[in-house]
Design an enzyme around this catalytic site. Structure first.
Site, PDB file in Angstrom:
ATOM      1  N   HIS A  83      60.710  77.663 149.996  1.00 57.41           N
ATOM      2  CA  HIS A  83      59.630  76.821 150.533  1.00 57.41           C
ATOM      3  C   HIS A  83      60.146  75.402 150.814  1.00 57.41           C
ATOM      4  CE1 HIS A  83      55.380  75.353 150.777  1.00 57.41           C
ATOM      5  NE2 HIS A  83      55.951  74.231 150.371  1.00 57.41           N
ATOM      6  N   GLU A  84      60.720  74.777 149.787  1.00 58.03           N
ATOM      7  CA  GLU A  84      61.210  73.406 149.966  1.00 58.03           C
ATOM      8  C   GLU A  84      62.362  73.392 150.979  1.00 58.03           C
ATOM      9  OE1 GLU A  84      59.272  71.254 148.822  1.00 58.03           O
ATOM     10  OE2 GLU A  84      58.214  72.472 147.336  1.00 58.03           O
TER      11      GLU A  84
ATOM     12  N   HIS B  30      60.898  72.922 154.331  1.00 61.22           N
ATOM     13  CA  HIS B  30      60.597  71.498 154.578  1.00 61.22           C
ATOM     14  C   HIS B  30      61.888  70.755 154.930  1.00 61.22           C
ATOM     15  CE1 HIS B  30      56.419  71.302 153.407  1.00 61.22           C
ATOM     16  NE2 HIS B  30      56.628  71.731 152.172  1.00 61.22           N
TER      17      HIS B  30
ATOM     18  N   GLU C 242      53.871  72.127 156.380  1.00 61.79           N
ATOM     19  CA  GLU C 242      53.621  73.344 155.586  1.00 61.79           C
ATOM     20  C   GLU C 242      53.822  74.600 156.430  1.00 61.79           C
ATOM     21  OE1 GLU C 242      53.379  73.740 152.377  1.00 61.79           O
ATOM     22  OE2 GLU C 242      53.495  71.591 152.043  1.00 61.79           O
TER      23      GLU C 242
HETATM   24 ZN    ZN Z   1      55.171  72.339 150.787  1.00 65.32          ZN
END
Ligand code: ZN
Length: 501
Positions: free
Chosen positions: A266-267, A270, A296
């Site tokens: 997830h990170e 980003h 997101e």
């Molecule tokens: Zn996030």
């Protein structure tokens, strides 16, 4: 170009560099507090941050800044599109900041720096009462600031716009209603099956081994270790200094390897967005992702649409078996896929599966909306939280630590942020459909590197940083306005297949 204009553009560049330096300093202090700073040291940091925020406020709102931005705005025709966008973004920030009296702005920053510590302690001790006064102050300040900024607009709409320009309660209500209509019955059907009881539960993952997996995953995603490293914090996050220096964090639990694995992915999503910005945006207001919803969409794209797909899980399983031979010895690719995608109503948002996740977000959205409308007092948040968890997810909340104290967002002043998670997930599903026109996504997942996927996103999204507003960028990528049915259909297809319902 006139001499005057040349001088003004130099001033503009200088102003943005100073703002960059101010943000760099504040972010460094935050990173330190979240990673290595000893426990009882928040006071000194609070003082330093308050002084820095006063400086930042002054820089953004002082007379020369406003005159400069207004001059450039009046001479828009003489600017390049990039310069015009810089001015536009700076003016937007300025319009918000200048409506807030400086004393209130600084007082709010002090509340925030205290709140982080108070919230951590309250969560650890399951003591909402100790967090309640600070939380009330944070909500009050946010409501007040939203009203200062846009006196004629519903303050929660104003708040939503700070994280996702163009978003309104009306749009959110419609979006969440679509999700609720489709997801709630599907979850109910899934709960009626006994499939979850047959899925293996694996435990005992040494942290050192999990770190090996982190390195492997970051490499698989094509994240350059010379520009991005992964640290450890209580709550995972991504922080960017520049497009050449991005930090991500994770948290390792010995009993739950999935938590860190999917936090890293997830990170990492980003991070790819931030790392992929074009050089021309550096040290300007255009640098960095454009909105939380788009951000997101990128993180959850990698986490779920790719990371929890059968193709990806099948592709990385041999390496996972190599790192954790004992735990994964008898696990087939299909078993791993079903295990990772176990859908089950639960208490904690960050540990929720892809299907039930949006209901967690919906609960926070409804609470924020009611507090902003004056229909719910901060004192009654725990009771309302527990009631909504029972209504939407059918679970009883045993403690506030596992209930309304679980997330760090409110203590950080991020009210109106949560809907971006659900919205981002749904943006991603439509982007994936578009990507499939150009790329064989499953083949890329199996190829040993996700780079072609990141390159596709990079060309259409990352490189633009904040050049375009989220709605404009989304349409540039997908060639059509946002439509939540892509997301609903994706979820229905995936989970109906896994659960045979
Ligand atoms: Zn996030």
């Amino acid at each position: 170009m006139t001499e005057e204009m040349t001088a003004k553009l130099e001033q503009l560049a200088e102003l943005q560099k100073k703002m960059y330096a101010f943000n760099y300093a504040s972010s460094s202090i935050y990173l330190d507090s979240a990673t290595v700073a000893p426990k009882d040291t928040e006071e000194g940091r609070g003082e330093a941050l308050a002084i820095l925020s006063e400086y930042g406020y002054d820089l953004a709102t002082r007379k020369e800044t406003i005159e400069l931005l207004e001059y450039l705005n009046e001479h828009k025709d003489e600017l390049t599109p990039h310069q015009a966008r810089e001015v536009e973004l700076l003016l937007r920030d300025n319009e918000f900041m200048k409506t807030i009296p400086v004393e209130e702005y600084i007082a709010y920053q002090k509340v925030l720096s205290k709140a982080d510590y108070v919230w951590h302690k309250a969560k650890a001790e399951n003591d909402f009462e100790s967090f309640r006064p600070v939380l009330k102050e944070i909500f009050d300040y946010n409501i007040k600031f939203a009203k200062y900024y846009k006196p004629d607009q519903n303050p929660y709409d104003t708040q939503l716009n700070m994280f996702e320009r163009g978003l309104t309660m009306e749009k959110c209500d419609k979006f969440f209603a679509t999700l609720r209509e489709h997801i709630v019955p599907l979850i109910k059907k899934i709960c009626e099956t006994s499939k979850n009881e047959t899925l293996p539960v694996l435990t005992g993952f040494p942290v050192e081994k999990q770190k090996e997996l982190t390195k492997y995953l970051m490499d698989y995603m094509g994240i350059d270790p010379n520009h991005c490293v992964c640290g450890e914090t209580e709550h995972p996050f991504t922080l960017e200094f520049t497009k050449d220096d991005v930090r991500i964090t994770t948290h390792y639990y010995e009993e739950n390897f999935e938590f860190s694995m999917y936090s890293v992915i997830h990170e990492g999503g980003h991070a790819l967005y931030e790392l992929g910005g074009a050089d021309e945006h550096k040290y300007t207001a255009v640098a960095g992702g454009v909105s939380m919803g788009i951000h997101e969409s990128q993180s959850r794209f990698f986490e779920n649409l790719i990371g929890r797909s059968e193709a990806f899980i099948t592709a990385i399983l041999p390496k996972v078996k190599e790192i954790f031979p004992k735990q994964f010895r008898d696990i087939t690719p299909r078993m791993a896929y079903e295990m990772i995608n176990k859908a089950q109503p639960s208490l904690i948002r960050t540990e929720a599966d892809e299907l039930t996740y949006c209901l967690h977000v919906m609960i926070r959205y409804e609470i924020e909306k009611k507090v902003f409308a004056g229909e719910l007092s901060v004192d009654d948040i725990p009771a309302e939280w527990n009631r909504l968890y029972k209504e939407y997810l059918g679970v009883d909340v045993p403690s506030d630590s596992e209930g309304c104290l679980q997330d760090s967002h409110w203590s950080g002043g991020s009210i109106g942020y949560f809907p971006s998670y659900a919205l981002g997930s749904a943006y991603g599903a439509q982007m994936l459909a578009k990507m499939r026109e150009d790329i064989d996504v499953e083949a890329v997942c199996a190829s040993g590197s996700l780079k072609p996927i990141a390159d596709w996103l990079g060309e259409r999204i990352y490189q633009h940083a904040s050049m375009y507003d989220p709605e404009v960028l989304f349409e540039m990528v997908c060639g059509a306005p946002f439509d939540p049915t892509y997301y609903v259909e994706y979820l229905e297809k995936k989970f109906s297949d896994i659960y045979g319902v």
